[in-house]
Design a protein around this motif. Structure first.
Motif, PDB file in Angstrom:
ATOM      1  N   GLY A 471      78.577  33.236 -29.797  1.00 44.20           N
ATOM      2  CA  GLY A 471      79.175  34.434 -30.424  1.00 44.20           C
ATOM      3  C   GLY A 471      78.473  35.574 -30.064  1.00 44.20           C
ATOM      4  O   GLY A 471      77.734  35.683 -28.708  1.00 44.20           O
ATOM      5  N   ALA A 472      78.501  36.846 -30.784  1.00 42.89           N
ATOM      6  CA  ALA A 472      78.051  37.882 -30.541  1.00 42.89           C
ATOM      7  C   ALA A 472      76.482  38.113 -31.099  1.00 42.89           C
ATOM      8  O   ALA A 472      76.112  37.522 -31.845  1.00 42.89           O
ATOM      9  CB  ALA A 472      78.840  39.079 -31.322  1.00 42.89           C
ATOM     10  N   GLN A 473      75.724  38.713 -30.142  1.00 45.93           N
ATOM     11  CA  GLN A 473      74.275  39.058 -30.567  1.00 45.93           C
ATOM     12  C   GLN A 473      74.089  40.408 -31.066  1.00 45.93           C
ATOM     13  O   GLN A 473      74.598  41.426 -29.993  1.00 45.93           O
ATOM     14  CB  GLN A 473      73.234  38.592 -29.646  1.00 45.93           C
ATOM     15  N   VAL A 474      73.751  40.837 -32.038  1.00 46.39           N
ATOM     16  CA  VAL A 474      73.836  42.302 -32.627  1.00 46.39           C
ATOM     17  C   VAL A 474      72.275  42.750 -33.220  1.00 46.39           C
ATOM     18  O   VAL A 474      71.852  42.261 -34.071  1.00 46.39           O
ATOM     19  CB  VAL A 474      75.000  42.515 -33.890  1.00 46.39           C
ATOM     20  N   ASN A 475      72.066  43.994 -32.432  1.00 47.37           N
ATOM     21  CA  ASN A 475      70.941  44.387 -32.789  1.00 47.37           C
ATOM     22  C   ASN A 475      70.959  45.645 -33.197  1.00 47.37           C
ATOM     23  O   ASN A 475      71.587  46.571 -32.597  1.00 47.37           O
ATOM     24  CB  ASN A 475      69.708  44.568 -31.482  1.00 47.37           C
ATOM     25  N   ILE A 476      70.714  45.944 -34.699  1.00 48.68           N
ATOM     26  CA  ILE A 476      70.771  47.182 -35.128  1.00 48.68           C
ATOM     27  C   ILE A 476      69.862  48.278 -34.511  1.00 48.68           C
ATOM     28  O   ILE A 476      68.594  47.886 -34.721  1.00 48.68           O
ATOM     29  CB  ILE A 476      70.773  47.098 -36.617  1.00 48.68           C
ATOM     30  N   THR A 477      70.269  49.180 -34.213  1.00 49.04           N
ATOM     31  CA  THR A 477      69.353  50.403 -33.615  1.00 49.04           C
ATOM     32  C   THR A 477      69.225  51.643 -34.536  1.00 49.04           C
ATOM     33  O   THR A 477      68.142  52.158 -34.447  1.00 49.04           O
ATOM     34  CB  THR A 477      69.823  50.582 -32.385  1.00 49.04           C
ATOM     35  N   SER A 478      70.130  51.948 -35.514  1.00 51.62           N
ATOM     36  CA  SER A 478      69.959  52.885 -36.536  1.00 51.62           C
ATOM     37  C   SER A 478      71.251  52.599 -37.621  1.00 51.62           C
ATOM     38  O   SER A 478      72.165  52.139 -37.407  1.00 51.62           O
ATOM     39  CB  SER A 478      70.249  54.366 -35.680  1.00 51.62           C
ATOM     40  N   LEU A 479      70.685  53.363 -38.897  1.00 42.17           N
ATOM     41  CA  LEU A 479      71.256  53.256 -39.916  1.00 42.17           C
ATOM     42  C   LEU A 479      71.250  54.628 -40.372  1.00 42.17           C
ATOM     43  O   LEU A 479      70.332  55.155 -40.842  1.00 42.17           O
ATOM     44  CB  LEU A 479      70.707  52.442 -40.940  1.00 42.17           C
ATOM     45  N   ALA A 480      72.476  55.099 -40.829  1.00 45.51           N
ATOM     46  CA  ALA A 480      72.683  56.341 -41.675  1.00 45.51           C
ATOM     47  C   ALA A 480      72.945  56.098 -43.297  1.00 45.51           C
ATOM     48  O   ALA A 480      74.133  55.464 -43.269  1.00 45.51           O
ATOM     49  CB  ALA A 480      73.864  57.054 -41.051  1.00 45.51           C
ATOM     50  N   LYS A 481      71.893  56.282 -44.024  1.00 52.97           N
ATOM     51  CA  LYS A 481      72.153  55.848 -45.406  1.00 52.97           C
ATOM     52  C   LYS A 481      73.188  56.783 -45.897  1.00 52.97           C
ATOM     53  O   LYS A 481      73.345  57.882 -45.749  1.00 52.97           O
ATOM     54  CB  LYS A 481      70.862  55.894 -46.159  1.00 52.97           C
ATOM     55  N   ALA A 482      73.709  55.965 -47.251  1.00 56.81           N
ATOM     56  CA  ALA A 482      74.830  56.789 -47.809  1.00 56.81           C
ATOM     57  C   ALA A 482      74.200  58.080 -48.515  1.00 56.81           C
ATOM     58  O   ALA A 482      73.185  57.962 -49.060  1.00 56.81           O
ATOM     59  CB  ALA A 482      75.618  55.945 -48.789  1.00 56.81           C
ATOM     60  N   SER A 483      74.930  59.255 -48.168  1.00 51.63           N
ATOM     61  CA  SER A 483      74.402  60.257 -48.893  1.00 51.63           C
ATOM     62  C   SER A 483      74.530  60.206 -50.340  1.00 51.63           C
ATOM     63  O   SER A 483      73.434  60.653 -51.220  1.00 51.63           O
ATOM     64  CB  SER A 483      75.077  61.656 -48.491  1.00 51.63           C
ATOM     65  N   THR A 484      75.685  59.821 -50.847  1.00 47.09           N
ATOM     66  CA  THR A 484      75.769  59.589 -52.263  1.00 47.09           C
ATOM     67  C   THR A 484      76.275  58.123 -52.455  1.00 47.09           C
ATOM     68  O   THR A 484      76.941  57.530 -51.676  1.00 47.09           O
ATOM     69  CB  THR A 484      76.852  60.462 -52.935  1.00 47.09           C
ATOM     70  N   SER A 485      75.627  57.544 -53.529  1.00 39.14           N
ATOM     71  CA  SER A 485      75.893  55.996 -53.807  1.00 39.14           C
ATOM     72  C   SER A 485      77.081  55.992 -55.015  1.00 39.14           C
ATOM     73  O   SER A 485      76.587  56.381 -56.018  1.00 39.14           O
ATOM     74  CB  SER A 485      74.689  55.370 -54.368  1.00 39.14           C
ATOM     75  N   ASP A 486      78.240  55.509 -54.566  1.00 35.58           N
ATOM     76  CA  ASP A 486      79.168  55.270 -55.643  1.00 35.58           C
ATOM     77  C   ASP A 486      79.062  53.928 -56.027  1.00 35.58           C
ATOM     78  O   ASP A 486      80.165  53.483 -56.638  1.00 35.58           O
ATOM     79  CB  ASP A 486      80.454  55.697 -54.905  1.00 35.58           C
ATOM     80  N   ALA A 487      78.290  53.042 -55.433  1.00 37.12           N
ATOM     81  CA  ALA A 487      78.221  51.526 -55.791  1.00 37.12           C
ATOM     82  C   ALA A 487      77.610  51.303 -57.084  1.00 37.12           C
ATOM     83  O   ALA A 487      76.708  51.881 -57.477  1.00 37.12           O
ATOM     84  CB  ALA A 487      77.749  50.900 -54.653  1.00 37.12           C
ATOM     85  N   SER A 488      77.842  50.089 -57.632  1.00 34.16           N
ATOM     86  CA  SER A 488      77.077  49.561 -58.865  1.00 34.16           C
ATOM     87  C   SER A 488      76.640  48.314 -58.163  1.00 34.16           C
ATOM     88  O   SER A 488      77.067  47.681 -57.263  1.00 34.16           O
ATOM     89  CB  SER A 488      78.095  49.258 -59.855  1.00 34.16           C
TER      90      SER A 488
END
Ligand code: HEM
Length: 488
Positions: A471-488
């Protein structure tokens, strides 16, 4: 010849049934040539060259791995969306001992049992064991979402920590997913985290070794060809290699299954404790863990390649629905996310995690493609290469492209019957009388939960996407964190 002439006149929907084009060539030599083409030219190229050569999407060829691993590599390949579904019709095809294809790994790897995936529905044991699995999944359905969220929440923490640990760092999603998916499945199915038992953190590596012994005939590792041919593709590796790994996995599964009550269900269904445990191990480690190892990086790979535009639309949908549900992530909330759902189906369509399906014709049949009808004789092996069925340009526009909205709306829904990753149409449900994957609904839910939890936490991301083993090999190179969190 008399038989051949009689069926020459067989007509289906106005099409005269023809002989399947293609030949198996010189015994042994052509089977080796075909297997080298399959492994080293690229699978899509290998199958497309046969379609082009014979101007037909139903062709004869030798399937890998061939000699000496498989006693008979001769198959009729089904390479379009119209002919492929004959493989789901258990009145027409027998599915005994062909889960992995033209070869079958030793039952020494499964405690001496032929486990569910190798049983044909005509064998009474099949219905008993499949019922056990369907009952287990139904009983544990409310455990899936919380187990997923806690385990994958921890995965995201690790991913961030890896990215923050120094300039130029990336985070190997596959590696984190291996540990997390194993832990998640143990908790979701049995309510027992593997890492809290004597298995500790060894589950993923033990599982990978055991899976490798069964799947290596279908893999290339990038070693010199001669080595791969001799070591992986010609003779089975000795089951002894994974004996201790299997023992440790068995201990975990049998103890976890006993404490969760699933063995009582097995008892009621007339399945012995030992046979139930070997089957639960196979379903958890091969079917589920093996599937998640491929599926979840596959989804992340599609999302990464689609880019920020899609990420924005997903965050809007996901956060909007979660906010409307009072900040709660529930299965009902996830159900309302149409784009998220479509994205998961599209990933499963574009790159089905299990690419090959097999079946022996139970009797003389006529198999239809878009362009012709073909005679198949009783006992012949049918081999579907699923990516050519789910990327069939006669069914899907831009069939080779990831189109996130493909399954949105009423028109989109009509295409769902052509999504067949579960060994059956997405519009149908598995039963004890067929060979459709009993994990179908769980798998789609898990795919959606990954997208939901990811975009509750992040606005966008980038990754390097390559390929590895199956399958696919995925290397995460950057993450932009959510500016506001609507999650619980
Ligand atoms: C069968 C795919 C997850 C249990 C199958 C088949 C496919 C498949 C293609 C049919 C194989 C054949 O007969 O040709 C997948 C994928 C998964 C996944 C891609 C994950 C991404 C699961 C899960 C379970 C499961 C979570 C949990 C119980 C099984 C079993 C069979 C099966 C027991 C044999 C069914 C039968 O004999 O009727 N799966 N599966 N799978 N799968 Fe899954």
């Amino acid at each position: 010849m008399a038989k051949q002439r009689a069926s020459d006149s067989s007509i289906t929907d106005g099409l005269l049934a023809k002989e399947v084009p293609g030949s198996y060539g010189i015994p042994f030599i052509s089977a080796i040539r075909d297997r080298l083409g399959f492994y080293y030219d690229g699978q899509d190229k290998f199958f497309q060259s046969r379609v082009d050569q014979h101007n037909s999407t139903v062709v004869r060829l030798n399937a890998p791995p061939g000699p000496f691993m498989a006693s008979n590599p001769r198959v009729i390949a089904l390479l379009d969306a119209k002919s492929f579904p004959v493989l789901f019709d258990v009145d027409k095809v027998a599915k005994r001992d062909l889960f992995t294809g033209t070869y079958m790994p030793s039952t020494a790897l499964t405690g001496g049992f032929r486990v569910c995936a190798y049983l044909d529905p005509s064998e009474p044991k099949h219905a008993q064991i499949k019922q056990l699995l369907l009952t287990l999944l139904a009983a544990r359905k409310d455990a899936v979402l919380p187990a997923f969220r806690s385990q994958f929440g921890a995965l995201f923490d690790s991913m961030e920590a890896e990215l923050n640990s120094g300039a130029g760092k990336s985070s190997d999603f596959n590696k984190l997913n291996d540990g997390t998916a194993f832990e998640f499945l143990g908790e979701a199915f049995f309510g027992v985290r593997p890492s809290a038992t004597t298995l500790g953190s060894t589950g993923p590596s033990r599982s990978t070794r055991w899976l490798f012994l069964q799947l290596c005939p279908l893999m290339t590792l990038g070693l010199p060809k001669i080595l791969e041919e001799l070591l992986l593709h010609t003779f089975p590796l000795p089951p002894l290699i994974a004996r201790w790994d299997y023992k440790a996995l068995y201990k975990y599964i049998s103890e976890a299954a006993a404490s969760s009550g699933v063995l009582d269900t097995a008892n009621k269904l007339g399945i012995s404790r030992d046979e139930a445990c070997h089957n639960l191990l196979f379903a958890t480690v091969f079917n589920s863990y093996g599937g998640m190892k491929v599926l979840l990086p596959g989804i992340m790979g599609c999302l990464a390649k689609a880019g920020e535009g899609l990420h924005k639309r997903l965050t809007k949908e996901i956060r909007g629905e979660v906010a409307a549900a009072g900040g709660k992530v529930t299965v009902a909330t996830v159900e309302r996310m149409e784009l998220t759902r479509s994205v998961v189906y599209e990933a499963l369509r574009l790159d089905p995690p299990v690419k090959y399906q097999y079946g022996h014709a139970k009797r003389d049949l006529v198999v239809e493609s878009h362009d012709g009808a073909y005679k198949v004789r009783s006992g012949e092996m049918l081999f579907g290469y699923q990516p050519f069925a789910t990327r069939d340009p006669k069914v899907f526009d831009q069939a080779d492209q990831f189109v996130p909205d493909r399954f949105v709306g009423e028109e989109g829904k009509k295409l769902l019957k052509y999504v067949v990753w579960s060994n059956g149409p997405e519009t149908e449900s598995p039963t004890v009388a067929d060979k459709q994957c009993p994990g179908k609904d769980l798998v789609v839910l898990v795919g959606r939960l990954l997208v939901v939890d990811f975009f509750l936490r992040y606005d966008s991301f980038t990754a390097e996407v390559g390929t590895q083993l199956l399958g696919a090999q995925v290397n995460i190179t950057s993450l932009a964190k959510a500016s506001t969190s609507d999650a619980s």
